[in-house]
Design an enzyme around this catalytic site. Structure first.
Site, PDB file in Angstrom:
ATOM      1  N   TYR A   1      -0.511 -32.017  34.318  1.00 48.93           N
ATOM      2  CA  TYR A   1       0.786 -31.447  34.702  1.00 48.93           C
ATOM      3  C   TYR A   1       1.028 -31.608  36.204  1.00 48.93           C
ATOM      4  O   TYR A   1       2.056 -32.138  36.627  1.00 48.93           O
ATOM      5  CB  TYR A   1       0.818 -29.970  34.308  1.00 48.93           C
ATOM      6  CG  TYR A   1       2.141 -29.286  34.574  1.00 48.93           C
ATOM      7  CD1 TYR A   1       3.233 -29.498  33.745  1.00 48.93           C
ATOM      8  CD2 TYR A   1       2.301 -28.423  35.653  1.00 48.93           C
ATOM      9  CE1 TYR A   1       4.452 -28.861  33.984  1.00 48.93           C
ATOM     10  CE2 TYR A   1       3.501 -27.782  35.899  1.00 48.93           C
ATOM     11  CZ  TYR A   1       4.580 -28.006  35.051  1.00 48.93           C
ATOM     12  OH  TYR A   1       5.781 -27.377  35.295  1.00 48.93           O
TER      13      TYR A   1
HETATM   14  N1  LIG Z   1       8.563 -22.123  33.522  1.00 48.59           N
HETATM   15  C1  LIG Z   1       7.913 -22.392  34.638  1.00 48.59           C
HETATM   16  O1  LIG Z   1       7.148 -21.580  35.137  1.00 48.59           O
HETATM   17  C2  LIG Z   1       8.128 -23.703  35.334  1.00 48.59           C
HETATM   18  C3  LIG Z   1       7.702 -23.838  36.665  1.00 48.59           C
HETATM   19  C4  LIG Z   1       7.893 -25.038  37.325  1.00 48.59           C
HETATM   20  C5  LIG Z   1       8.498 -26.094  36.671  1.00 48.59           C
HETATM   21  N2  LIG Z   1       8.896 -25.937  35.372  1.00 48.59           N
HETATM   22  C6  LIG Z   1       9.513 -27.087  34.727  1.00 48.59           C
HETATM   23  O2  LIG Z   1      10.798 -26.735  34.264  1.00 48.59           O
HETATM   24  C7  LIG Z   1      11.137 -27.556  33.151  1.00 48.59           C
HETATM   25  C8  LIG Z   1      11.630 -26.689  32.016  1.00 48.59           C
HETATM   26  O3  LIG Z   1      10.568 -25.849  31.615  1.00 48.59           O
HETATM   27  P1  LIG Z   1      10.737 -24.478  30.814  1.00 48.59           P
HETATM   28  O4  LIG Z   1       9.878 -23.497  31.486  1.00 48.59           O
HETATM   29  O5  LIG Z   1      12.153 -24.184  30.570  1.00 48.59           O
HETATM   30  O6  LIG Z   1       9.989 -24.894  29.450  1.00 48.59           O
HETATM   31  P2  LIG Z   1      10.358 -24.736  27.918  1.00 48.59           P
HETATM   32  O7  LIG Z   1       9.147 -25.156  27.187  1.00 48.59           O
HETATM   33  O8  LIG Z   1      10.948 -23.401  27.648  1.00 48.59           O
HETATM   34  O9  LIG Z   1      11.523 -25.824  27.726  1.00 48.59           O
HETATM   35  C9  LIG Z   1      11.259 -27.202  27.754  1.00 48.59           C
HETATM   36  C10 LIG Z   1      12.302 -27.907  26.898  1.00 48.59           C
HETATM   37  O10 LIG Z   1      12.019 -29.322  26.963  1.00 48.59           O
HETATM   38  C11 LIG Z   1      12.062 -29.847  25.643  1.00 48.59           C
HETATM   39  N3  LIG Z   1      11.216 -31.027  25.552  1.00 48.59           N
HETATM   40  C12 LIG Z   1       9.852 -31.095  25.507  1.00 48.59           C
HETATM   41  N4  LIG Z   1       9.456 -32.364  25.366  1.00 48.59           N
HETATM   42  C13 LIG Z   1      10.585 -33.120  25.323  1.00 48.59           C
HETATM   43  C14 LIG Z   1      10.824 -34.511  25.162  1.00 48.59           C
HETATM   44  N5  LIG Z   1       9.815 -35.392  24.989  1.00 48.59           N
HETATM   45  N6  LIG Z   1      12.102 -34.946  25.162  1.00 48.59           N
HETATM   46  C15 LIG Z   1      13.127 -34.077  25.312  1.00 48.59           C
HETATM   47  N7  LIG Z   1      12.964 -32.747  25.435  1.00 48.59           N
HETATM   48  C16 LIG Z   1      11.696 -32.281  25.440  1.00 48.59           C
HETATM   49  C17 LIG Z   1      11.565 -28.721  24.755  1.00 48.59           C
HETATM   50  O11 LIG Z   1      11.964 -28.904  23.404  1.00 48.59           O
HETATM   51  C18 LIG Z   1      12.223 -27.508  25.421  1.00 48.59           C
HETATM   52  O12 LIG Z   1      13.515 -27.277  24.916  1.00 48.59           O
HETATM   53  C19 LIG Z   1       9.888 -28.380  32.828  1.00 48.59           C
HETATM   54  O13 LIG Z   1       9.992 -29.656  33.408  1.00 48.59           O
HETATM   55  C20 LIG Z   1       8.784 -27.578  33.511  1.00 48.59           C
HETATM   56  O14 LIG Z   1       7.677 -28.376  33.819  1.00 48.59           O
HETATM   57  C21 LIG Z   1       8.727 -24.778  34.697  1.00 48.59           C
END
Ligand SMILES: NC(=O)c1ccc[n+]([C@@H]2O[C@H](COP(=O)([O-])OP(=O)(O)OC[C@H]3O[C@@H](n4cnc5c(N)ncnc54)[C@H](O)[C@@H]3O)[C@@H](O)[C@H]2O)c1
Length: 249
Positions: A155
């Site tokens: 990641y």
């Molecule tokens: N939540 C956190 O703490 C956090 C912190 C930093 C960065 N992020 C980043 O924010 C972004 C969103 O994360 P989140 O927390 O909302 O996660 P989440 O798991 O709630 O949502 C992720 C979404 O991406 C979709 N997804 C997964 N693989 C996919 C693919 N191959 N093609 C298309 N869609 C796909 C999933 O179905 C889901 O709807 C991510 O890139 C994550 O790395 C999250």
């Protein structure tokens, strides 16, 4: 919000991974600012549910698959027209474990979604942005990509690569119209992605946030809204921290 500052009226936005979590929040915010939003997600049911509630278009798309990405972008063109805004939000955490317990496939899977996915979607829209001389791209990286979180090597390293892809692409298109490419690096936000990680990994990440709390989806969406606005025209190749003070550079 149409008619006010940072209006996105008459603009078309694509949000990947928009079926839930941060992506859903971004899709809702951009719609509230006047954009017509295409919600792309691996899960067509959640993509459509979010899209229906904001009068947008929900499409199944696996960002790690070139054919799936080009099909989805074609549909967006048919249904909404040329794309002004791309938010690369889809991402997965992968397995949380120290490197010596990881399989090659653990790295490959995270690489395919988090890095190749951003590469493929950027490649799918950048040509039309160059032709039209306008575009806004925001890539969702992570504070993990700056600091390197233990037990999250696939990641963290793919998010570091997303930051660098952002900087390099920004320079490739700089001066070729009003096109900007920026990133954001959030610290922990309460979404379902945390359920896929070991509890110790989550506690470690939360303990590093000086504000002593996790971020809110609305806070992330507000920053993205600014970065995709017309007004944000002299900022490119940057990765904005939204980490409650965790990032120190
Ligand atoms: N939540 C956190 O703490 C956090 C912190 C930093 C960065 N992020 C980043 O924010 C972004 C969103 O994360 P989140 O927390 O909302 O996660 P989440 O798991 O709630 O949502 C992720 C979404 O991406 C979709 N997804 C997964 N693989 C996919 C693919 N191959 N093609 C298309 N869609 C796909 C999933 O179905 C889901 O709807 C991510 O890139 C994550 O790395 C999250």
């Amino acid at each position: 919000m149409p008619g006010t500052f940072f209006s996105l009226e008459n603009q078309v936005a694509v949000v990947t991974g928009g079926g839930q979590g941060i992506g859903e929040g971004i899709a809702r915010r951009l719609h509230a600012a006047g954009a017509r939003v295409a919600v792309l997600d691996l899960r067509p049911d959640t993509a459509r549910a979010v899209a229906n509630s904001i009068d947008g278009v929900g499409l199944e798309c696996d960002v790690s698959s070139p054919s799936s990405v080009s099909r989805a972008i074609e549909r967006v063109h048919e249904r909404l027209g040329p794309i002004d805004i791309l938010v690369n939000n889809a991402g997965i955490a992968g397995r949380t474990a120290p490197l010596w317990q990881l399989e090659e496939s653990d790295l490959d899977q995270v690489y395919a979604v988090n890095l190749k996915g951003v590469f493929l979607t950027c490649r799918a829209v950048i040509g039309e942005m160059l032709d039209r001389g306008y575009g806004r791209i925001v890539n969702v990286a992570s504070i993990a990509g700056k600091e390197g979180n233990p037990t999250l090597i696939p990641y963290s390293s793919t998010k570091a690569a997303v930051i660098c892809l952002t900087k390099a692409l920004a320079k490739e298109v700089a001066g070729r119209g009003d096109i900007t490419v920026n990133g954001i690096s959030p610290a922990v936000v309460q979404t379902k992605i945390l359920e896929t990680m070991a509890p110790e990994t989550v506690s470690y990440m939360v303990s590093k946030i000086p504000m002593g709390r996790t971020g809110r989806i609305e806070e992330i969406a507000a920053l993205v809204h600014f970065l995709v606005s017309r007004e944000c025209s002299f900022t490119t190749g940057q990765c904005y921290d939204i980490s409650g003070g965790r990032a120190t550079y």
